[in-house]
Every structure is written in structure tokens, then in C-alpha cells.
Design a protein around this motif. Structure first.
Motif, PDB file in Angstrom:
ATOM      1  N   SER A 474      -5.106  23.551  17.873  1.00 39.48           N
ATOM      2  CA  SER A 474      -3.873  24.296  17.615  1.00 39.48           C
ATOM      3  C   SER A 474      -3.792  24.735  16.172  1.00 39.48           C
ATOM      4  O   SER A 474      -2.830  25.367  15.767  1.00 39.48           O
ATOM      5  CB  SER A 474      -2.658  23.419  17.947  1.00 39.48           C
ATOM      6  N   GLU A 475      -4.793  24.387  15.397  1.00 35.68           N
ATOM      7  CA  GLU A 475      -4.769  24.719  13.973  1.00 35.68           C
ATOM      8  C   GLU A 475      -5.434  26.055  13.736  1.00 35.68           C
ATOM      9  O   GLU A 475      -6.564  26.281  14.122  1.00 35.68           O
ATOM     10  CB  GLU A 475      -5.482  23.636  13.162  1.00 35.68           C
ATOM     11  N   THR A 476      -4.728  26.970  13.113  1.00 38.23           N
ATOM     12  CA  THR A 476      -5.273  28.288  12.806  1.00 38.23           C
ATOM     13  C   THR A 476      -5.681  28.333  11.341  1.00 38.23           C
ATOM     14  O   THR A 476      -4.910  27.969  10.469  1.00 38.23           O
ATOM     15  CB  THR A 476      -4.225  29.382  13.069  1.00 38.23           C
ATOM     16  N   THR A 477      -6.895  28.782  11.080  1.00 36.97           N
ATOM     17  CA  THR A 477      -7.385  28.898   9.707  1.00 36.97           C
ATOM     18  C   THR A 477      -7.122  30.304   9.205  1.00 36.97           C
ATOM     19  O   THR A 477      -7.645  31.271   9.748  1.00 36.97           O
ATOM     20  CB  THR A 477      -8.887  28.600   9.647  1.00 36.97           C
ATOM     21  N   PHE A 478      -6.319  30.431   8.175  1.00 36.13           N
ATOM     22  CA  PHE A 478      -5.993  31.737   7.624  1.00 36.13           C
ATOM     23  C   PHE A 478      -6.949  32.063   6.491  1.00 36.13           C
ATOM     24  O   PHE A 478      -7.308  31.201   5.700  1.00 36.13           O
ATOM     25  CB  PHE A 478      -4.550  31.764   7.097  1.00 36.13           C
ATOM     26  N   VAL A 479      -7.345  33.318   6.449  1.00 36.93           N
ATOM     27  CA  VAL A 479      -8.181  33.761   5.340  1.00 36.93           C
ATOM     28  C   VAL A 479      -7.310  33.941   4.107  1.00 36.93           C
ATOM     29  O   VAL A 479      -6.093  34.106   4.206  1.00 36.93           O
ATOM     30  CB  VAL A 479      -8.866  35.103   5.680  1.00 36.93           C
ATOM     31  N   ASP A 480      -7.951  33.864   2.939  1.00 32.08           N
ATOM     32  CA  ASP A 480      -7.214  34.093   1.702  1.00 32.08           C
ATOM     33  C   ASP A 480      -6.672  35.513   1.692  1.00 32.08           C
ATOM     34  O   ASP A 480      -7.327  36.439   2.169  1.00 32.08           O
ATOM     35  CB  ASP A 480      -8.133  33.879   0.503  1.00 32.08           C
ATOM     36  N   PRO A 481      -5.468  35.704   1.160  1.00 30.62           N
ATOM     37  CA  PRO A 481      -4.914  37.058   1.120  1.00 30.62           C
ATOM     38  C   PRO A 481      -5.811  37.984   0.310  1.00 30.62           C
ATOM     39  O   PRO A 481      -6.303  37.623  -0.754  1.00 30.62           O
ATOM     40  CB  PRO A 481      -3.550  36.854   0.444  1.00 30.62           C
ATOM     41  N   ARG A 482      -6.035  39.178   0.841  1.00 36.56           N
ATOM     42  CA  ARG A 482      -6.905  40.154   0.182  1.00 36.56           C
ATOM     43  C   ARG A 482      -6.127  40.983  -0.819  1.00 36.56           C
ATOM     44  O   ARG A 482      -4.965  41.294  -0.613  1.00 36.56           O
ATOM     45  CB  ARG A 482      -7.512  41.098   1.215  1.00 36.56           C
ATOM     46  N   ASP A 483      -6.800  41.342  -1.893  1.00 37.79           N
ATOM     47  CA  ASP A 483      -6.269  42.335  -2.820  1.00 37.79           C
ATOM     48  C   ASP A 483      -6.805  43.679  -2.336  1.00 37.79           C
ATOM     49  O   ASP A 483      -7.784  44.207  -2.862  1.00 37.79           O
ATOM     50  CB  ASP A 483      -6.733  42.030  -4.242  1.00 37.79           C
ATOM     51  N   GLU A 484      -6.175  44.219  -1.292  1.00 40.28           N
ATOM     52  CA  GLU A 484      -6.703  45.416  -0.636  1.00 40.28           C
ATOM     53  C   GLU A 484      -6.802  46.596  -1.592  1.00 40.28           C
ATOM     54  O   GLU A 484      -7.754  47.384  -1.524  1.00 40.28           O
ATOM     55  CB  GLU A 484      -5.826  45.789   0.569  1.00 40.28           C
ATOM     56  N   GLU A 485      -5.822  46.747  -2.466  1.00 40.15           N
ATOM     57  CA  GLU A 485      -5.832  47.878  -3.398  1.00 40.15           C
ATOM     58  C   GLU A 485      -7.077  47.853  -4.270  1.00 40.15           C
ATOM     59  O   GLU A 485      -7.778  48.867  -4.419  1.00 40.15           O
ATOM     60  CB  GLU A 485      -4.573  47.851  -4.267  1.00 40.15           C
ATOM     61  N   MET A 486      -7.387  46.690  -4.844  1.00 37.96           N
ATOM     62  CA  MET A 486      -8.537  46.593  -5.738  1.00 37.96           C
ATOM     63  C   MET A 486      -9.846  46.642  -4.963  1.00 37.96           C
ATOM     64  O   MET A 486     -10.825  47.272  -5.400  1.00 37.96           O
ATOM     65  CB  MET A 486      -8.456  45.294  -6.549  1.00 37.96           C
ATOM     66  N   GLU A 487      -9.884  46.009  -3.800  1.00 39.98           N
ATOM     67  CA  GLU A 487     -11.099  46.033  -2.992  1.00 39.98           C
ATOM     68  C   GLU A 487     -11.413  47.451  -2.522  1.00 39.98           C
ATOM     69  O   GLU A 487     -12.570  47.878  -2.527  1.00 39.98           O
ATOM     70  CB  GLU A 487     -10.958  45.094  -1.795  1.00 39.98           C
ATOM     71  N   ASP A 488     -10.384  48.170  -2.088  1.00 40.08           N
ATOM     72  CA  ASP A 488     -10.597  49.551  -1.636  1.00 40.08           C
ATOM     73  C   ASP A 488     -11.081  50.433  -2.777  1.00 40.08           C
ATOM     74  O   ASP A 488     -11.920  51.326  -2.587  1.00 40.08           O
ATOM     75  CB  ASP A 488      -9.297  50.120  -1.045  1.00 40.08           C
ATOM     76  N   ALA A 489     -10.543  50.193  -3.986  1.00 39.71           N
ATOM     77  CA  ALA A 489     -10.967  50.980  -5.148  1.00 39.71           C
ATOM     78  C   ALA A 489     -12.444  50.725  -5.455  1.00 39.71           C
ATOM     79  O   ALA A 489     -13.197  51.653  -5.780  1.00 39.71           O
ATOM     80  CB  ALA A 489     -10.105  50.639  -6.356  1.00 39.71           C
ATOM     81  N   LEU A 490     -12.875  49.462  -5.355  1.00 40.23           N
ATOM     82  CA  LEU A 490     -14.276  49.135  -5.595  1.00 40.23           C
ATOM     83  C   LEU A 490     -15.182  49.763  -4.539  1.00 40.23           C
ATOM     84  O   LEU A 490     -16.223  50.349  -4.857  1.00 40.23           O
ATOM     85  CB  LEU A 490     -14.462  47.611  -5.586  1.00 40.23           C
ATOM     86  N   ALA A 491     -14.776  49.640  -3.278  1.00 37.41           N
ATOM     87  CA  ALA A 491     -15.603  50.163  -2.193  1.00 37.41           C
ATOM     88  C   ALA A 491     -15.720  51.682  -2.259  1.00 37.41           C
ATOM     89  O   ALA A 491     -16.771  52.250  -1.951  1.00 37.41           O
ATOM     90  CB  ALA A 491     -15.012  49.739  -0.846  1.00 37.41           C
ATOM     91  N   LYS A 492     -14.653  52.333  -2.688  1.00 39.34           N
ATOM     92  CA  LYS A 492     -14.655  53.798  -2.760  1.00 39.34           C
ATOM     93  C   LYS A 492     -15.678  54.303  -3.757  1.00 39.34           C
ATOM     94  O   LYS A 492     -16.217  55.412  -3.614  1.00 39.34           O
ATOM     95  CB  LYS A 492     -13.250  54.286  -3.145  1.00 39.34           C
ATOM     96  N   GLU A 493     -15.966  53.515  -4.786  1.00 36.58           N
ATOM     97  CA  GLU A 493     -16.912  53.937  -5.822  1.00 36.58           C
ATOM     98  C   GLU A 493     -18.368  53.748  -5.412  1.00 36.58           C
ATOM     99  O   GLU A 493     -19.276  54.184  -6.109  1.00 36.58           O
ATOM    100  CB  GLU A 493     -16.622  53.174  -7.120  1.00 36.58           C
ATOM    101  N   LEU A 494     -18.602  53.076  -4.263  1.00 39.18           N
ATOM    102  CA  LEU A 494     -19.961  52.870  -3.771  1.00 39.18           C
ATOM    103  C   LEU A 494     -20.334  54.054  -2.890  1.00 39.18           C
ATOM    104  O   LEU A 494     -20.129  54.043  -1.681  1.00 39.18           O
ATOM    105  CB  LEU A 494     -20.052  51.557  -3.001  1.00 39.18           C
ATOM    106  N   THR A 495     -20.876  55.084  -3.495  1.00 44.39           N
ATOM    107  CA  THR A 495     -21.143  56.334  -2.777  1.00 44.39           C
ATOM    108  C   THR A 495     -22.449  56.301  -2.003  1.00 44.39           C
ATOM    109  O   THR A 495     -22.678  57.139  -1.135  1.00 44.39           O
ATOM    110  CB  THR A 495     -21.201  57.501  -3.774  1.00 44.39           C
TER     111      THR A 495
END
Length: 523
Positions: A474-495
């Protein structure tokens, strides 16, 4: 102003701070609970000055408010420490506060950037099920996937490349001071990798070169000695990865001349360092070589016009001519090949998005990995139902033989079907409950209240947590909250552009070569 009016309460065993300047006296403070803002407020109260005009210095360092959490003891103040308090002009006080706020914001952004790069590289280097709808993968200059032997190496290179790409974006926007901080973090990430692997690639030498270029643009003469060390490392790194006279790189790039702009910048900076070190003959030699490469990279108007008349954009045409040594036919072939690579990459990205969506549907293995789709396709080709085969792989940690044994055992096969049926039933119940909850909360939303979304966590079965190969926890393991704004900015620069590091607009380099050659002539 009465110094005894409304005093700040002290602890039972205070330390003494000797204050001089705007107000002179001894303050009894609790170093473990007092902060810089509290000390500033007390000095301002006793001196009668506004707190934003009080400047505090102790041990040669300016005491800044920061986040207001660190106590005086953590900042190095001790019993009988001397503090100089001065009253600055209103404009100066505002400037100090603005500077402190800007520095705090910059530090926070750098911390977020590093954490985002660490999180992205961690998720995409170990085969975990992606949270996003894309994968970050390492490729060589021909677009072929590269898998390193060690997960640590894979993670370090990914993190280093992401941070380096972010730094180059900052350099492009002329934020060179910020770029230096990010380049330092990228260098640290690369240092985690096996040196034998790092010596084979030119990413680290390019990073060293970018760092010294930032020094030069900022005209930071204090970094002169470090610049020389970095340039030596860069040249040795290029010799190892490119081969003597760039023969290895030329072979990898099918005879292209992509590296010329890199070596122009390298020789320019070597000439600048030699000039400021008093080695004028060495400086002249390096700068003359850099000037020759600069002239070699100049684009004839006729060639540019010819390519643009074929329908190519100016930037693409210039890049193609620089990369191919101004040969028109080679430049056209280069542009056609680049267009084909871009189209192929787009198709691969769409296919990978669909694969990730399917993997998310099946959930994660007990070790939080994604289902191996190649193994899944093999099981399906044998004749097993796709969702049944996926569940067998999932609970057996992508072990093909164990999954096959599971599927061919009548009792275990029946258990698999029951597991899938139970999971689907739970999902339907959750969807029904969510729909009913949405209906029940609709009036509250109309009255102006706001519903707070809970973070979605990807459990081992996407919607139902599973431990090992058994259900029931019954125990659910939650992932750490993502910094989506910063992660998306980093991923966008990987052309995915393998030649981006070599594609340098050399106008500033040409101007610098001319400037330093003129300085040498004036000696």
C-alpha cells in the motif's frame, strides 16, 4: 536616539561584538541565533540610520543578508570579533542591496541548473523509464548511438554536455560571466568520467577553449596564468582526439574542414597570452597563423550568392562554405546531407516518443527500469499477447528467459492475466472516482477557490505500486519533484547538431587578431 529603547532580547550567555564606525560600542549577541539582518537592524537602531544604508564589514569581508538563515557563528564571527559599521549614501546602499540580491538570485539559479542537469543525466543514463516524452542519448559525429561501459561515465558525459550547451547559449547571448560559472560545473561533471575515455573526445578541450575565450572577452587579466594552463590542456586534448594535423578528425568528417575556426580561436588566445607574458616572438607566430586561418574562413560573396539563389538561407550557406573549404559542390552536398539528417532525426524522435508512451503504459520494473521493447517484440513474434508479454518482462526485470518461462507455465500465465485484469479494474475505478470528484468540486471552482493538483508519481505499474514481483503493498514511492522549467530549458539546448561546437562566427576573432598584431607592430 536612546540606545536602551526597545532592546532586542539576548540569550543567557551572549558573546561580545566590538562595533566601530557609524556607531561605536559593544553588543551582546547570541552568535548561534543572531543573523546578519538582526545585527544590521540593531546597529541601525543604535546609530539612527536607515538599515538599508548600514554596511557591515568583519575580517575583511562584507556581511550580506543572504537568505537570513545563516547565523553569525556560521559566518565566522566569534566572541570579541570587531565589526566596522559605515553609513553609505542612499544610492550606494540601494546598489549594495541590489548587488546582494542579484548575487543570491544568480547562486540560486546555478544551484537549480546543476540539480536539473544531475536529475536529467541520472534518469537518462541508467535506463530508467523517462518522465518526459523524449530520451537523451549520446551520439558520435555520424549520429550513431554511443553507449559507454560505465553508468558513471555515461552520466558524467551527459551532465557535462548539457551544462556545456547551456554555457554556450549564455556566451551566444554575451553573458560571459554567467557562462564561466556553468563551464566550471560542466568541467566538474566531465572530471567524474574515466580519463581514458575523455582523452578520446574533444568536448573537454573545447570547454577549456570556451573558458579562456570568456576570460578574454571579459578582459580578465587576473586569469592570465590560468589561461595559459587551460590552452596547453586544450591543445594536447585536440592532438589526442583529432590526431596529428587533424588527420583523424578529417577522416571522421569525410574530408571536411570543420575544425579551422576552433584552431583560429586557439592560436589567437595563445598569441594573446604570449603577448601579455612578454613572449613577443611566440605571440607574433601564433597570431600570424591565426590570421591565415581567419582569411581562409572568409566567405566570397559570389559563392554565398550562388548558394542562396539555390534556396538556402544565409546562415546555412555560410556554415556549409566554412565547413567545406569554400568548395561549392562540397557545400551543396553538405547542405543536402544536413537536411537528410535533420529529417531522419525528426522521424526517429517521433518514433521514440511513441515507444516511450507505450513503455509508460506498461509501467516500470521493480528496479524502476523501462520495459525492453526489443525483447517485447521478440516475445510477441513467438505468439504471445503484447500486454501479457510486457507484464512478464516487467516483473522479471527484463530477463527474457525468465519472462518466457513465466509465459509458458500455465499457472504463472494465469496469474499474469489475473494481475493485468486487477490492474485494469483499479485504473477504471480511479478514473471513475476522479470524474466524480471533478463534478463534486466544480461549484467550489466557480466560487473562486483553486484546486491544487498533486504531483503524479510513476510507480512500478504506472498507476499501482508493486514491490518486486508481487502486488499488494500500500506504500507508494513518489519521485522527487522535478524542476520542469530548468530541465526543459536544458533539454531544449540539446539540438543533436554534431557540428555546433565547430560552427563559430569568427568576426570577433578577426578583430582581436588585428588588434594584437597592431600592438606588436607598435613595440
Amino acid at each position: 536616539m536612546d540606545s536602551d529603547e526597545n532592546p532586542i532580547p539576548f540569550s543567557s550567555s551572549p558573546a561580545k561584538l566590538k562595533v566601530a564606525g557609524a556607531w561605536s560600542g559593544v553588543l551582546d549577541v547570541d552568535l548561534s541565533s543572531w543573523t546578519v539582518p538582526m545585527l544590521r537592524d540593531e546597529v541601525a537602531r543604535r546609530s539612527g540610520a536607515s538599515r538599508d544604508r548600514i554596511n557591515l564589514i568583519c575580517g575583511g569581508k562584507i556581511l550580506k543578508d543572504g537568505d537570513g538563515v545563516a547565523n553569525l557563528s556560521q559566518l565566522g564571527l566569534k566572541n570579541n570579533s570587531k565589526v566596522l559599521a559605515s553609513v553609505v549614501s542612499a544610492d550606494r546602499g540601494k546598489a549594495l542591496n541590489d548587488e546582494a540580491a542579484a548575487q543570491a538570485d544568480r547562486s540560486q539559479k546555478l544551484a537549480r541548473l546543476r540539480a536539473a542537469a544531475l536529475a536529467l543525466s541520472g534518469r537518462h543514463a541508467d535506463g530508467s523509464l523517462p518522465v518526459e516524452d523524449f530520451n537523451i542519448e549520446l551520439e558520435d559525429q555520424n549520429g550513431q548511438k554511443v553507449n559507454l561501459g560505465s553508468e558513471t561515465d555515461q552520466k558524467g558525459v551527459m551532465m557535462g554536455l548539457m551544462l556545456h550547451a547551456n554555457a554556450r547559449s549564455l556566451m551566444k547571448n554575451e553573458k560571459y560571466k554567467d557562462a564561466l560559472d556553468v563551464l566550471s560545473m560542466a568541467e566538474e561533471a566531465f572530471s567524474l568520467c574515466d580519463p581514458k575515455f575523455i582523452e578520446m573526445i574533444d568536448n573537454v578541450p573545447i570547454l577549456q577553449l570556451d573558458t579562456v575565450w570568456c576570460y578574454f572577452i571579459l578582459r580578465d587579466i587576473s586569469c592570465l596564468s590560468m589561461a595559459g594552463v587551460r590552452l596547453t590542456k586544450a591543445r594536447k586534448g585536440f592532438e589526442r582526439s583529432h590526431g596529428k594535423d587533424s588527420t583523424r578528425l578529417r577522416l571522421l568528417q569525410s574530408g571536411q574542414h570543420a575544425e579551422i575556426a576552433l584552431y583560429l580561436r586557439l592560436e589567437l588566445l595563445e598569441g594573446v597570452v604570449a603577448y601579455h607574458s612578454g613572449n613577443y616572438a611566440q605571440s607574433r607566430k601564433a597570431l600570424n597563423s591565426a590570421q591565415a586561418k581567419y582569411l581562409q574562413l572568409q566567405i566570397p560573396d559570389e559563392s554565398l550568392s550562388l548558394l542562396m539563389n539555390m534556396g538556402y538561407k544565409e546562415g546555412s550557406a555560410k556554415r556549409a562554405l566554412r565547413m567545406t573549404g569554400q568548395d561549392i559542390q562540397s557545400a551543396v552536398d553538405f547542405l543536402i546531407d544536413e537536411r537528410a539528417k535533420k529529417a531522419r532525426r525528426h522521424e526517429e524522435d517521433l518514433q521514440r516518443q511513441q515507444e516511450i508512451m507505450e513503455q509508460k503504459k506498461y509501467g516500470r520494473t521493480p528496479q524502476k527500469k523501462a520495459i525492453d521493447l526489443q525483447m517485447l517484440n521478440e516475445l510477441v513474434s513467438i505468439g504471445f499477447e503484447r500486454c501479457l508479454a510486457a507484464e512478464a518482462l516487467r516483473i522479471n526485470e527484463n530477463n527474457f528467459q525468465e519472462a518466457l518461462d513465466h509465459l509458458t507455465d500455465p499457472q504463472k500465465n494465469c496469474d499474469l492475466q489475473q494481475r493485468i485484469h486487477s490492474r485494469n479494474t483499479r485504473m477504471e475505478q480511479r478514473e471513475t472516482a476522479a470524474a466524480m470528484n471533478a463534478v463534486n468540486t466544480a461549484p467550489a471552482e466557480n466560487n473562486g477557490s483553486t484546486q491544487v493538483e498533486e504531483p503524479i508519481s510513476f510507480s512500478d505499474e504506472q498507476n499501482h505500486p508493486v514491490t518486486g514481483a508481487e502486488e499488494g503493498t500500500s506504500e507508494t514511492t513518489f519521485v522527487d519533484p522535478r524542476d520542469e522549467e530548468m530541465e526543459d530549458a536544458l533539454a531544449k539546448e540539446l539540438t543533436g547538431d554534431a557540428l555546433a561546437d565547430y560552427d563559430i562566427e569568427v568576426t570577433k576573432e578577426g578583430e582581436a587578431v588585428k588588434e594584437y598584431l597592431a600592438l606588436l607592430e607598435s613595440l
